[in-house]
Design a protein around this motif. Structure first.
Motif, PDB file in Angstrom:
ATOM      1  N   SER A  62       0.816  -1.222   0.000  1.00  0.00           N
ATOM      2  CA  SER A  62       0.000   0.000   0.000  1.00  0.00           C
ATOM      3  C   SER A  62       0.848   1.270   0.000  1.00  0.00           C
ATOM      4  O   SER A  62       0.652   2.159  -0.839  1.00  0.00           O
ATOM      5  N   GLU A  63       1.774   1.379   0.951  1.00  0.00           N
ATOM      6  CA  GLU A  63       2.591   2.597   1.023  1.00  0.00           C
ATOM      7  C   GLU A  63       3.499   2.761  -0.191  1.00  0.00           C
ATOM      8  O   GLU A  63       3.570   3.865  -0.753  1.00  0.00           O
ATOM      9  N   PRO A  64       4.193   1.691  -0.658  1.00  0.00           N
ATOM     10  CA  PRO A  64       4.994   1.859  -1.880  1.00  0.00           C
ATOM     11  C   PRO A  64       4.156   2.254  -3.094  1.00  0.00           C
ATOM     12  O   PRO A  64       4.607   3.045  -3.934  1.00  0.00           O
ATOM     13  N   LEU A  65       2.937   1.716  -3.198  1.00  0.00           N
ATOM     14  CA  LEU A  65       2.076   2.088  -4.329  1.00  0.00           C
ATOM     15  C   LEU A  65       1.610   3.537  -4.218  1.00  0.00           C
ATOM     16  O   LEU A  65       1.517   4.241  -5.230  1.00  0.00           O
ATOM     17  N   ALA A 111       7.008   4.765 -12.714  1.00  0.00           N
ATOM     18  CA  ALA A 111       6.057   4.747 -11.600  1.00  0.00           C
ATOM     19  C   ALA A 111       4.680   4.306 -12.064  1.00  0.00           C
ATOM     20  O   ALA A 111       3.954   3.614 -11.352  1.00  0.00           O
ATOM     21  N   LEU A 112       4.320   4.691 -13.292  1.00  0.00           N
ATOM     22  CA  LEU A 112       3.029   4.306 -13.847  1.00  0.00           C
ATOM     23  C   LEU A 112       2.947   2.795 -14.044  1.00  0.00           C
ATOM     24  O   LEU A 112       1.900   2.179 -13.798  1.00  0.00           O
ATOM     25  N   SER A 113       4.041   2.178 -14.470  1.00  0.00           N
ATOM     26  CA  SER A 113       4.043   0.730 -14.658  1.00  0.00           C
ATOM     27  C   SER A 113       3.855   0.007 -13.333  1.00  0.00           C
ATOM     28  O   SER A 113       3.206  -1.044 -13.262  1.00  0.00           O
ATOM     29  N   VAL A 114       4.402   0.562 -12.245  1.00  0.00           N
ATOM     30  CA  VAL A 114       4.220  -0.027 -10.916  1.00  0.00           C
ATOM     31  C   VAL A 114       2.764   0.108 -10.475  1.00  0.00           C
ATOM     32  O   VAL A 114       2.159  -0.847  -9.973  1.00  0.00           O
ATOM     33  N   ALA A 115       2.184   1.287 -10.666  1.00  0.00           N
ATOM     34  CA  ALA A 115       0.803   1.531 -10.236  1.00  0.00           C
ATOM     35  C   ALA A 115      -0.195   0.757 -11.074  1.00  0.00           C
ATOM     36  O   ALA A 115      -1.259   0.365 -10.581  1.00  0.00           O
ATOM     37  N   THR A 116       0.121   0.512 -12.342  1.00  0.00           N
ATOM     38  CA  THR A 116      -0.808  -0.186 -13.240  1.00  0.00           C
ATOM     39  C   THR A 116      -1.095  -1.598 -12.748  1.00  0.00           C
ATOM     40  O   THR A 116      -2.203  -2.118 -12.936  1.00  0.00           O
ATOM     41  N   ARG A 180      -6.127   3.261   0.151  1.00  0.00           N
ATOM     42  CA  ARG A 180      -5.737   1.870   0.401  1.00  0.00           C
ATOM     43  C   ARG A 180      -4.865   1.782   1.668  1.00  0.00           C
ATOM     44  O   ARG A 180      -4.994   0.855   2.465  1.00  0.00           O
ATOM     45  N   VAL A 181      -3.973   2.740   1.834  1.00  0.00           N
ATOM     46  CA  VAL A 181      -3.143   2.781   3.041  1.00  0.00           C
ATOM     47  C   VAL A 181      -4.022   2.938   4.287  1.00  0.00           C
ATOM     48  O   VAL A 181      -3.826   2.239   5.291  1.00  0.00           O
ATOM     49  N   ALA A 182      -5.008   3.832   4.223  1.00  0.00           N
ATOM     50  CA  ALA A 182      -5.895   4.063   5.371  1.00  0.00           C
ATOM     51  C   ALA A 182      -6.694   2.814   5.708  1.00  0.00           C
ATOM     52  O   ALA A 182      -6.885   2.483   6.887  1.00  0.00           O
ATOM     53  N   SER A 256       1.750   9.116   7.956  1.00  0.00           N
ATOM     54  CA  SER A 256       1.043   9.146   6.664  1.00  0.00           C
ATOM     55  C   SER A 256       0.487  10.534   6.380  1.00  0.00           C
ATOM     56  O   SER A 256       0.543  11.022   5.241  1.00  0.00           O
ATOM     57  N   GLU A 257      -0.046  11.154   7.434  1.00  0.00           N
ATOM     58  CA  GLU A 257      -0.594  12.503   7.261  1.00  0.00           C
ATOM     59  C   GLU A 257       0.514  13.477   6.869  1.00  0.00           C
ATOM     60  O   GLU A 257       0.335  14.327   5.997  1.00  0.00           O
TER      61      GLU A 257
END
Length: 413
Positions: A62-65, A111-116, A180-182, A256-257
């Protein structure tokens, strides 16, 4: 029907009679205690496993994404600002600006390839429109090198595409990943129901021992005492660990905040830079860009104040100082441009305060992310061995209950 009901009625009468006898009650209590011990252990184990999965998701997914989604937005915003800055140089742009633009596009694509992999629907617009944007930039660059005024029109069209489609899509992606992190943090919170069930089981064991004391006139039952001790130890273990995890998760929320506020500040910094540059690109027709710059700068100042209120670090303090220095230079840019001294205004646009402000924000974000990772790591370490411990204690509790009551049952034979 009459024939079939008779055996059932006989079985009911036999069961009722058995339940009314002391041996029958003790046998029923044994079954209930074993089932309750195993059920409480299973529920607690399931809850701890859920916490462990949530913490693992926070640390590895979650955090890396969320950071990858933030990088998509940042890289796109910086690429747009850099392309506009390169355009102002006229003719062949400086090599460092070209390299920075290409690096931003490469970082956005990576970064987009990771998020995809996790959000293909949210990245569809980005994947489709990014090549269109880079094509428009190359057309603007080609025309600018040849001195054709139409290059500015292509640049504005590319920037418009960035603002209306690419950046909103990147913002939506970032919000989805931070949500997603929350959610993962919520799943790692205190397991109220399993703890209450475990507490009820301990209370039940104590009440059953009191019942046996009255029935048998014996003060202690070793088996039930062992079962109660194991159940109590399990309850204390899970409660203590869960409180520690809850505190660590709460601290990770604070981190996170801070990351989110600092990320928004960095995005606002890049947005303001783009507006400042496009004001000059428009050559006297950039009033809307200047208005946007003022609005974004006010938002940026508010975000920096908020970041300082959350935790006043050296990086945040430095960012605030550089923001104020940048604002002073911007005022000089506007004065030169409004006075018709366009070349002087363009020369001032290359001031170092934007880059140093961005670097300070990068450092502050890195510190906040490290804080987040440390809190999650501590929470994961707190849960180490809990699942195995709870299962072993549940089996001990079940075995102790069985042995304790079995000794009393043998007295009735």
């Amino acid at each position: 029907m009459v024939i079939d009901s008779q055996p059932r009625q006989a079985l009911v009468r036999r069961f009722t009679g058995l339940a009314r006898s002391t041996p029958g009650r003790l046998s029923l209590i044994v079954v209930v205690l074993v089932v309750a011990s195993l059920a409480s252990g299973w529920l607690t184990t399931w809850s701890v496993n859920r916490q462990e999965r949530a913490l693992e998701d926070l640390a590895t997914r979650s955090e890396p994404l969320a950071h990858a989604a933030q990088e998509v937005y940042r890289a796109l915003q910086d690429a747009d600002a850099t392309a506009a800055s390169a355009f102002l140089s006229g003719g062949l742009e400086p090599a460092q600006l070209r390299e920075r633009y290409e690096a931003d596009i490469a970082q956005a694509q990576a970064a987009l390839s990771v998020a995809t992999a996790s959000s293909p629907d949210l990245t569809a617009t980005l994947a489709a429109q990014l090549p269109v944007y880079t094509g428009l930039i190359e057309t603007a660059r080609s025309n600018n090198r040849q001195g054709f005024p139409v290059g500015a029109a292509y640049l504005r069209e590319a920037s418009g595409l960035m603002r209306t489609q690419l950046l909103p899509a990147a913002q939506e992606l970032y919000r989805a990943e931070t949500d997603r992190v929350a959610r993962a943090q919520d799943e790692a919170n205190f397991p109220v129901v399993p703890v209450l069930v475990a507490l009820a089981f301990v209370i039940g064991l104590v009440l059953i021992q009191r019942y046996l004391t009255r029935k048998t006139n014996r003060l202690l039952n070793v088996g039930l005492l062992v079962a109660t001790g194991a159940a109590t130890l399990s309850l204390l273990w899970v409660t203590t660990v869960s409180v520690l995890v809850m505190n660590d998760v709460a601290d990770s929320r604070d981190a996170s905040e801070k990351v989110d506020v600092l990320a928004q500040a960095r995005i606002a910094t890049l947005t303001a830079r783009g507006e400042e540059t496009l004001t000059l690109v428009a050559r006297g027709a950039g009033q809307s860009y200047e208005k946007n710059f003022v609005e974004v700068s006010e938002r940026l100042e508010g975000l920096l104040d908020r970041a300082k209120a959350l935790e006043s670090t050296e990086a945040v303090d430095q960012a605030m100082r550089e923001f104020r220095q940048w604002q002073q230079v911007h005022q000089r840019i506007r004065e030169a441009d409004d006075a018709g001294q366009y070349n002087d205004a363009v020369a001032l646009i290359g001031n170092p305060y934007f880059d140093t402000l961005d670097q300070s924000l990068v450092r502050a974000i890195g510190e906040a992310r490290q804080e987040f990772s440390d809190e999650v790591a501590v929470a994961r370490a707190s849960l180490a061995g809990t699942v195995v411990g709870v299962l072993v204690l549940a089996l001990i509790s079940a075995a102790g209950s069985t042995m304790g009551l079995w000794q009393r049952l043998k007295e009735y034979r």
